[in-house]
Enzyme design. Structure first.
Site, PDB file in Angstrom:
ATOM      1  N   SER A   1      -3.459  -9.487   7.836  1.00  0.00           N
ATOM      2  CA  SER A   1      -2.926  -8.137   7.926  1.00  0.00           C
ATOM      3  C   SER A   1      -2.308  -7.992   9.312  1.00  0.00           C
ATOM      4  O   SER A   1      -2.963  -8.253  10.323  1.00  0.00           O
ATOM      5  CB  SER A   1      -4.056  -7.134   7.720  1.00  0.00           C
ATOM      6  OG  SER A   1      -3.691  -5.899   8.297  1.00  0.00           O
TER       7      SER A   1
ATOM      8  N   ASP B   1       0.821  -1.226   0.000  1.00  0.00           N
ATOM      9  CA  ASP B   1       0.000   0.000   0.000  1.00  0.00           C
ATOM     10  C   ASP B   1       0.852   1.272   0.000  1.00  0.00           C
ATOM     11  O   ASP B   1       0.642   2.164  -0.816  1.00  0.00           O
ATOM     12  CB  ASP B   1      -0.911   0.053   1.245  1.00  0.00           C
ATOM     13  CG  ASP B   1      -2.051  -0.962   1.179  1.00  0.00           C
ATOM     14  OD1 ASP B   1      -2.381  -1.412   0.066  1.00  0.00           O
ATOM     15  OD2 ASP B   1      -2.598  -1.289   2.247  1.00  0.00           O
TER      16      ASP B   1
ATOM     17  N   ASP C   1      -6.853   3.546  12.387  1.00  0.00           N
ATOM     18  CA  ASP C   1      -5.533   4.173  12.307  1.00  0.00           C
ATOM     19  C   ASP C   1      -5.548   5.512  11.579  1.00  0.00           C
ATOM     20  O   ASP C   1      -4.832   6.435  11.953  1.00  0.00           O
ATOM     21  CB  ASP C   1      -4.536   3.199  11.670  1.00  0.00           C
ATOM     22  CG  ASP C   1      -4.202   2.055  12.618  1.00  0.00           C
ATOM     23  OD1 ASP C   1      -4.292   2.272  13.844  1.00  0.00           O
ATOM     24  OD2 ASP C   1      -3.861   0.964  12.143  1.00  0.00           O
TER      25      ASP C   1
ATOM     26  N   ARG D   1       0.415   4.730  16.958  1.00  0.00           N
ATOM     27  CA  ARG D   1       0.034   5.729  15.947  1.00  0.00           C
ATOM     28  C   ARG D   1       0.362   7.161  16.344  1.00  0.00           C
ATOM     29  O   ARG D   1       0.919   7.903  15.547  1.00  0.00           O
ATOM     30  CB  ARG D   1      -1.449   5.591  15.560  1.00  0.00           C
ATOM     31  CG  ARG D   1      -1.800   4.305  14.788  1.00  0.00           C
ATOM     32  CD  ARG D   1      -0.698   3.823  13.909  1.00  0.00           C
ATOM     33  NE  ARG D   1      -1.048   2.722  13.032  1.00  0.00           N
ATOM     34  CZ  ARG D   1      -0.300   1.639  12.868  1.00  0.00           C
ATOM     35  NH1 ARG D   1       0.822   1.484  13.562  1.00  0.00           N
ATOM     36  NH2 ARG D   1      -0.653   0.711  12.007  1.00  0.00           N
TER      37      ARG D   1
HETATM   38  N1  ARG Z   1      -7.850  -3.124  15.531  1.00  0.00           N
HETATM   39  C1  ARG Z   1      -6.619  -2.650  16.066  1.00  0.00           C
HETATM   40  C2  ARG Z   1      -6.705  -1.191  16.358  1.00  0.00           C
HETATM   41  O1  ARG Z   1      -7.523  -0.514  15.810  1.00  0.00           O
HETATM   42  C3  ARG Z   1      -5.435  -2.971  15.173  1.00  0.00           C
HETATM   43  C4  ARG Z   1      -5.428  -2.313  13.839  1.00  0.00           C
HETATM   44  C5  ARG Z   1      -4.304  -2.710  12.923  1.00  0.00           C
HETATM   45  N2  ARG Z   1      -4.380  -4.111  12.682  1.00  0.00           N
HETATM   46  C6  ARG Z   1      -3.864  -4.779  11.702  1.00  0.00           C
HETATM   47  N3  ARG Z   1      -3.964  -6.059  11.741  1.00  0.00           N
HETATM   48  N4  ARG Z   1      -3.304  -4.218  10.690  1.00  0.00           N
HETATM   49  O2  ARG Z   1      -5.940  -0.697  17.136  1.00  0.00           O
END
Ligand code: ARG
Length: 390
Positions: A174, A14, A122, A93
């Site tokens: 992912s 991405d 995110d 983040r």
């Molecule tokens: N659901 C989690 C959050 O919002 C993780 C998000 C990222 N997860 C991932 N498998 N790419 O904090």
């Protein structure tokens, strides 16, 4: 300045495609990579970023700051989202976004960009952080704008544009990892009835295959921060990483949940945070020993709110700052040691001690030496129960 952009670059498909997409729109793209303990070969990713068309690649090791200023405050606060998620991704983040904003200032760029999808949390965390720290920066989210919907379309685009990507290595899931844990979603996990296959887990062994013999670890805390393992001092990063290894070998710290995303949907995700769960349990237990009942109970409501703020991307906000001040005050007495027993996926607290312990054996004991004045109990109960006596 308007056409210079700093992109949070992960090295995946991405963000590699995003580099070229932005470059084709006339931007000078600087790739920003924050090392929060996700692993991977940064030099290889740097080459990939260049092949996609960046003018510069900035790599920063943020592990120490992440552990000290993001993970430990959250540990002290007792933050767990919906009882199961220790917030590894959510905590990373704001620090990455902060690095992005600072890099934009240094490089005199007027925009930042990220590679988050349009339906996750995110994107919110990146953008709200940027709005709070640098309201004038423009924010771009290529994945919300372009019309490539499938991975296949992106691979085709990358091929056409000569971007050096490694499509064969793609995991069926992912993943997002840092020193505090890993978040795993997609693939077969999208059906919440499917049991996660063993290959979905990265940091922990299958508890069934973990040693049959228990391992004991003693965690030493100072003012709420973990500082020692088995009597030996560690810096925050090494302490977490070491506990990840110890806990991972015993299959500790797996959770499987359907969670409420901020954007209104439910998603199924599995998490691993072996060191995180050992520390969270140990810390909570030490608090039970040294904090009085009212403070302890009140703090539980703060933990819930704190976890929501982290999850919702509200790290750099006045409420979060105020809660940190409260939490920090509560931690003054949280010094001592907790003995944990690790066995087949379970981390159990089996002992705790502190110079600030409020546990008084002479009050609690049922054996000789009892100092509890039973004569006052009767009067206490009479007054306590008075409102309910008919
Ligand atoms: N659901 C989690 C959050 O919002 C993780 C998000 C990222 N997860 C991932 N498998 N790419 O904090």
């Amino acid at each position: 300045m308007d056409k210079k952009i700093v992109l949070a670059y992960s090295g995946g498909l991405d963000t590699s495609v995003a580099v070229r997409w932005l470059a084709d729109k006339g931007y000078e793209v600087i790739a920003y990579m924050a090392d929060v303990g996700q692993g991977g070969d940064f030099q290889k990713l740097k080459k990939r970023a260049s092949s996609a068309g960046t003018s510069k690649v900035v790599i920063e090791n943020l592990q120490k700051e992440f552990a000290e200023d993001f993970v430990f405050p959250s540990l002290k606060a007792g933050a767990v989202y919906e009882s199961k998620y220790l917030l590894a991704t959510a905590l990373s983040r704001p620090i990455i976004a902060k690095g992005l904003v600072e890099t934009a200032k240094k490089e005199k760029a007027g925009c930042i960009a990220h590679g988050c999808t349009g339906k996750g949390n995110d994107q919110v965390r990146f953008e709200v952080t940027s709005m709070a720290l640098a309201p004038d920066l423009k924010i771009m989210a290529p994945l919300r704008e372009w019309d490539m919907l499938s991975r296949e379309e992106e691979i085709e685009y990358a091929g056409e544009k000569g971007i050096d990507i490694d499509v064969t290595k793609k995991s069926p899931y992912s993943l997002d990892q840092n020193i505090w844990g890993i978040s795993i979603e997609c693939g077969v996990l999208e059906d919440p009835w499917n049991e996660p296959p063993q290959d979905a887990y990265k940091m922990t062994v299958d508890p069934k295959k973990a040693p049959n013999k228990a391992e004991y670890v003693e965690i030493g805390f100072e003012k709420g921060a973990p500082v020692k393992i088995n009597g030996k001092k560690y810096n925050p990063v090494d302490l977490i990483v070491t506990l990840n290894e110890i806990g991972g070998a015993h299959g500790i710290g797996r959770t499987d949940m359907v969670e409420n995303r901020l954007v209104g949907i439910k998603s199924r995700e599995i998490y691993e945070a072996p060191g995180g769960w050992i520390l969270h349990k140990a810390h909570k237990d030490l608090e039970a020993l040294v904090l009085d009942r009212e403070l302890l109970h009140f703090k539980e409501s703060i933990s819930l709110k704190y976890a929501e703020l982290v999850y919702y991307g509200l790290w750099f906000t006045p409420l979060k700052k105020a809660l940190d001040a409260f939490v920090s005050d509560t931690q003054k007495k949280v010094t001592g040691s907790v003995k944990m027993k690790l066995l087949k996926g379970a981390a159990s607290v089996v002992g705790r001690k502190s110079p600030n312990s409020l546990y008084k054996k002479e009050m609690a004991t049922y054996e000789p030496g009892d100092k509890f004045d039973r004569s006052v109990a009767e009067g206490f109960i009479k007054v306590w129960g008075m409102p309910y006596k008919r």
